[in-house]
Design a protein around this motif. Sequence first.
Motif, PDB file in Angstrom:
ATOM      1  N   MET A 192      -5.960   6.196   4.564  1.00 27.35           N
ATOM      2  CA  MET A 192      -6.032   7.028   3.371  1.00 27.35           C
ATOM      3  C   MET A 192      -7.193   6.614   2.470  1.00 27.35           C
ATOM      4  SD  MET A 192      -4.026   4.285   2.570  1.00 27.35           S
ATOM      5  CE  MET A 192      -2.325   4.706   2.903  1.00 27.35           C
ATOM      6  N   ILE A 193      -7.662   7.556   1.635  1.00 25.02           N
ATOM      7  CA  ILE A 193      -8.704   7.290   0.645  1.00 25.02           C
ATOM      8  C   ILE A 193      -8.039   7.055  -0.701  1.00 25.02           C
ATOM      9  CG2 ILE A 193     -10.735   8.238  -0.529  1.00 25.02           C
ATOM     10  CD1 ILE A 193     -11.259   9.919   1.946  1.00 25.02           C
TER      11      ILE A 193
ATOM     12  N   PRO B 187     -10.990   0.753  -0.369  1.00 22.56           N
ATOM     13  CA  PRO B 187     -10.704   2.022  -1.062  1.00 22.56           C
ATOM     14  C   PRO B 187     -11.236   3.263  -0.346  1.00 22.56           C
ATOM     15  CG  PRO B 187     -12.468   0.836  -2.177  1.00 22.56           C
ATOM     16  CD  PRO B 187     -11.938  -0.088  -1.133  1.00 22.56           C
ATOM     17  N   ALA B 188     -12.393   3.151   0.321  1.00 22.94           N
ATOM     18  CA  ALA B 188     -12.994   4.345   0.928  1.00 22.94           C
ATOM     19  C   ALA B 188     -12.256   4.805   2.178  1.00 22.94           C
ATOM     20  CB  ALA B 188     -14.461   4.071   1.261  1.00 22.94           C
ATOM     21  N   HIS B 189     -11.652   3.854   2.891  1.00 22.99           N
ATOM     22  CA  HIS B 189     -10.932   4.213   4.124  1.00 22.99           C
ATOM     23  C   HIS B 189      -9.994   3.058   4.444  1.00 22.99           C
ATOM     24  CE1 HIS B 189     -10.139   5.102   8.371  1.00 22.99           C
ATOM     25  NE2 HIS B 189     -10.537   6.337   8.115  1.00 22.99           N
ATOM     26  N   GLN B 190      -8.753   3.164   3.958  1.00 20.21           N
ATOM     27  CA  GLN B 190      -7.817   2.050   4.086  1.00 20.21           C
ATOM     28  C   GLN B 190      -7.570   1.725   5.550  1.00 20.21           C
ATOM     29  OE1 GLN B 190      -4.531   1.199   5.067  1.00 20.21           O
ATOM     30  NE2 GLN B 190      -4.589  -0.749   3.989  1.00 20.21           N
ATOM     31  N   PHE B 191      -7.595   0.425   5.854  1.00 23.50           N
ATOM     32  CA  PHE B 191      -7.331  -0.002   7.226  1.00 23.50           C
ATOM     33  C   PHE B 191      -5.958  -0.681   7.273  1.00 23.50           C
ATOM     34  CE2 PHE B 191      -7.272  -2.900  10.768  1.00 23.50           C
ATOM     35  CZ  PHE B 191      -7.890  -2.179  11.772  1.00 23.50           C
ATOM     36  N   PRO B 192      -5.038  -0.256   8.136  1.00 28.68           N
ATOM     37  CA  PRO B 192      -5.224   0.673   9.265  1.00 28.68           C
ATOM     38  C   PRO B 192      -4.711   2.090   9.012  1.00 28.68           C
ATOM     39  CG  PRO B 192      -3.237  -0.579   9.586  1.00 28.68           C
ATOM     40  CD  PRO B 192      -3.795  -1.019   8.255  1.00 28.68           C
ATOM     41  N   LEU B 193      -4.205   2.391   7.806  1.00 29.87           N
ATOM     42  CA  LEU B 193      -3.548   3.683   7.585  1.00 29.87           C
ATOM     43  C   LEU B 193      -4.530   4.825   7.385  1.00 29.87           C
ATOM     44  CD1 LEU B 193      -0.612   2.524   5.275  1.00 29.87           C
ATOM     45  CD2 LEU B 193      -0.672   2.756   7.764  1.00 29.87           C
TER      46      LEU B 193
ATOM     47  N   GLU C 241      -7.412   8.223  -9.705  1.00 30.36           N
ATOM     48  CA  GLU C 241      -6.506   7.622 -10.687  1.00 30.36           C
ATOM     49  C   GLU C 241      -6.195   6.172 -10.343  1.00 30.36           C
ATOM     50  OE1 GLU C 241      -6.096  11.971 -10.725  1.00 30.36           O
ATOM     51  OE2 GLU C 241      -6.003  10.454  -9.156  1.00 30.36           O
ATOM     52  N   ARG C 242      -5.982   5.882  -9.057  1.00 31.97           N
ATOM     53  CA  ARG C 242      -5.661   4.519  -8.650  1.00 31.97           C
ATOM     54  C   ARG C 242      -6.890   3.619  -8.816  1.00 31.97           C
ATOM     55  NH1 ARG C 242      -1.744   2.690  -5.395  1.00 31.97           N
ATOM     56  NH2 ARG C 242      -0.532   4.159  -6.661  1.00 31.97           N
ATOM     57  N   ARG C 243      -8.074   4.141  -8.518  1.00 28.73           N
ATOM     58  CA  ARG C 243      -9.296   3.342  -8.680  1.00 28.73           C
ATOM     59  C   ARG C 243      -9.495   2.946 -10.140  1.00 28.73           C
ATOM     60  NH1 ARG C 243     -13.794   5.059  -4.310  1.00 28.73           N
ATOM     61  NH2 ARG C 243     -12.432   5.979  -2.746  1.00 28.73           N
ATOM     62  N   ALA C 244      -9.281   3.927 -11.051  1.00 27.45           N
ATOM     63  CA  ALA C 244      -9.443   3.646 -12.477  1.00 27.45           C
ATOM     64  C   ALA C 244      -8.418   2.611 -12.937  1.00 27.45           C
ATOM     65  CB  ALA C 244      -9.308   4.935 -13.282  1.00 27.45           C
ATOM     66  N   ALA C 245      -7.175   2.773 -12.495  1.00 30.51           N
ATOM     67  CA  ALA C 245      -6.133   1.819 -12.874  1.00 30.51           C
ATOM     68  C   ALA C 245      -6.430   0.428 -12.322  1.00 30.51           C
ATOM     69  CB  ALA C 245      -4.777   2.315 -12.368  1.00 30.51           C
TER      70      ALA C 245
ATOM     71  N   VAL D  65       0.855  -1.189   0.000  1.00 35.72           N
ATOM     72  CA  VAL D  65       0.000   0.000   0.000  1.00 35.72           C
ATOM     73  C   VAL D  65       0.887   1.233   0.000  1.00 35.72           C
ATOM     74  CG1 VAL D  65      -1.681   1.314   1.349  1.00 35.72           C
ATOM     75  CG2 VAL D  65      -1.887  -1.162   1.192  1.00 35.72           C
ATOM     76  N   ASP D  66       0.514   2.234  -0.836  1.00 33.70           N
ATOM     77  CA  ASP D  66       1.233   3.506  -0.800  1.00 33.70           C
ATOM     78  C   ASP D  66       0.247   4.631  -0.479  1.00 33.70           C
ATOM     79  OD1 ASP D  66      -0.180   3.995  -3.123  1.00 33.70           O
ATOM     80  OD2 ASP D  66       1.517   3.656  -4.460  1.00 33.70           O
ATOM     81  N   LYS D  67       0.622   5.869  -0.732  1.00 33.23           N
ATOM     82  CA  LYS D  67      -0.221   7.008  -0.352  1.00 33.23           C
ATOM     83  C   LYS D  67      -1.538   7.050  -1.126  1.00 33.23           C
ATOM     84  CE  LYS D  67       3.638   9.971   1.054  1.00 33.23           C
ATOM     85  NZ  LYS D  67       4.341  11.263   0.823  1.00 33.23           N
ATOM     86  N   ALA D  68      -1.594   6.409  -2.291  1.00 27.06           N
ATOM     87  CA  ALA D  68      -2.808   6.421  -3.105  1.00 27.06           C
ATOM     88  C   ALA D  68      -3.695   5.225  -2.850  1.00 27.06           C
ATOM     89  CB  ALA D  68      -2.437   6.479  -4.594  1.00 27.06           C
ATOM     90  N   GLY D  69      -3.273   4.341  -1.979  1.00 26.39           N
ATOM     91  CA  GLY D  69      -4.037   3.121  -1.707  1.00 26.39           C
ATOM     92  C   GLY D  69      -3.259   1.884  -2.103  1.00 26.39           C
ATOM     93  N   ILE D  70      -3.970   0.780  -2.312  1.00 28.74           N
ATOM     94  CA  ILE D  70      -3.309  -0.456  -2.685  1.00 28.74           C
ATOM     95  C   ILE D  70      -2.686  -0.310  -4.070  1.00 28.74           C
ATOM     96  CG2 ILE D  70      -5.354  -1.516  -3.740  1.00 28.74           C
ATOM     97  CD1 ILE D  70      -4.428  -4.185  -2.514  1.00 28.74           C
ATOM     98  N   THR D  71      -1.493  -0.855  -4.270  1.00 32.76           N
ATOM     99  CA  THR D  71      -0.817  -0.785  -5.564  1.00 32.76           C
ATOM    100  C   THR D  71      -1.340  -1.881  -6.482  1.00 32.76           C
ATOM    101  OG1 THR D  71       0.981  -2.176  -4.716  1.00 32.76           O
ATOM    102  CG2 THR D  71       1.248   0.213  -4.538  1.00 32.76           C
ATOM    103  N   LEU D  72      -1.051  -1.762  -7.772  1.00 30.51           N
ATOM    104  CA  LEU D  72      -1.519  -2.751  -8.732  1.00 30.51           C
ATOM    105  C   LEU D  72      -0.758  -4.064  -8.535  1.00 30.51           C
ATOM    106  CD1 LEU D  72      -1.856  -0.663 -12.023  1.00 30.51           C
ATOM    107  CD2 LEU D  72      -3.573  -1.155 -10.285  1.00 30.51           C
ATOM    108  N   PRO D  73      -1.456  -5.186  -8.423  1.00 32.73           N
ATOM    109  CA  PRO D  73      -0.775  -6.479  -8.242  1.00 32.73           C
ATOM    110  C   PRO D  73       0.121  -6.804  -9.429  1.00 32.73           C
ATOM    111  CG  PRO D  73      -3.121  -6.652  -7.730  1.00 32.73           C
ATOM    112  CD  PRO D  73      -2.925  -5.320  -8.375  1.00 32.73           C
TER     113      PRO D  73
END
Length: 281
Positions: A242-243, A234-240, A247-251, A215-223
């Motif tokens: 971030m939303i 995606p809406a509220h990463q656990f435990p960090l 761009e990351r959601r589309a990717a 996970v980075d600042k934009a959320g989970i990275t692409l596998p």
Amino acid sequence: MELSISLTGDSAKYIQIYEEIRQAILARRLLGHEQLPSKRALARTLDVSVHTVQEAYEQLLAEGYVYSKERSGYFIAPFEFDWVQEEQQLETPLSTIISNDIQYDFHNGHVDKETFPYSLWHKLLKKHVNKNNLSTSPWAGEGFLRSEIARYVQRSRGVVCDASQVFVYGGTQSQLQALSLFFGPQSKVGVEEPGFKRVHTTLRQCGLSTEAIPVDKAGITLPSKTIHMLYTTPAHQFPLGMIMTVERRAALLQWANLMMHTLLKMTMTQNFVIKGCQSPL
């Protein structure tokens, strides 16, 4: 055969008889193919009813500790491998739980007993829980509730679905267990790292393999590896917390679409090979 059985516990007598014979078998005080006393003989010795002994013997029979021969009685079932762990004495006493004097408890899975509205909870329970609404509900959840959830996620999250696509469970663990049964143990699941540890544990308990996805600042990275499912928040990463960025959601959606076509192509290729092997030359 004479058995030394002491009926001094608080549990039912047939359970005490069952437990003592079972322990004698596991400790190898009773050996394979040795015959147990007849039900009447043991009942007289222990001053209990024949039915009590019969229940104990039938429980031993059901669990495979003994076997029966018609008109002969019950015999100890033999086993060739050591399947009993040796009892170990604790070298140190159990640690004492220390109650910390804290004002607020933010630990995941805990309930703040001081601030939970118990009076309101009891009032609502008395008002809504009665014999008329304790009947068996549809396995997927009440239809009205599922319809309202579908409307809510469309307004709040932009998810377009109807009630038939909504399934109500009692928690994340039961949801994941159902998904694991649906997809099967051959599936590999990507999970966030760091992420919800209980998700990782539940998936492994259900026989699925997991792949940690950073996970980075934009959320989970692409596998970067082939996986069958991806668990993300995606809406509220656990435990960090971030939303996930747009761009990351589309990717991620593009990756999921590509992965779906790849897995479908692999499945079709495997089916073709299998059918080809089974077809006559």
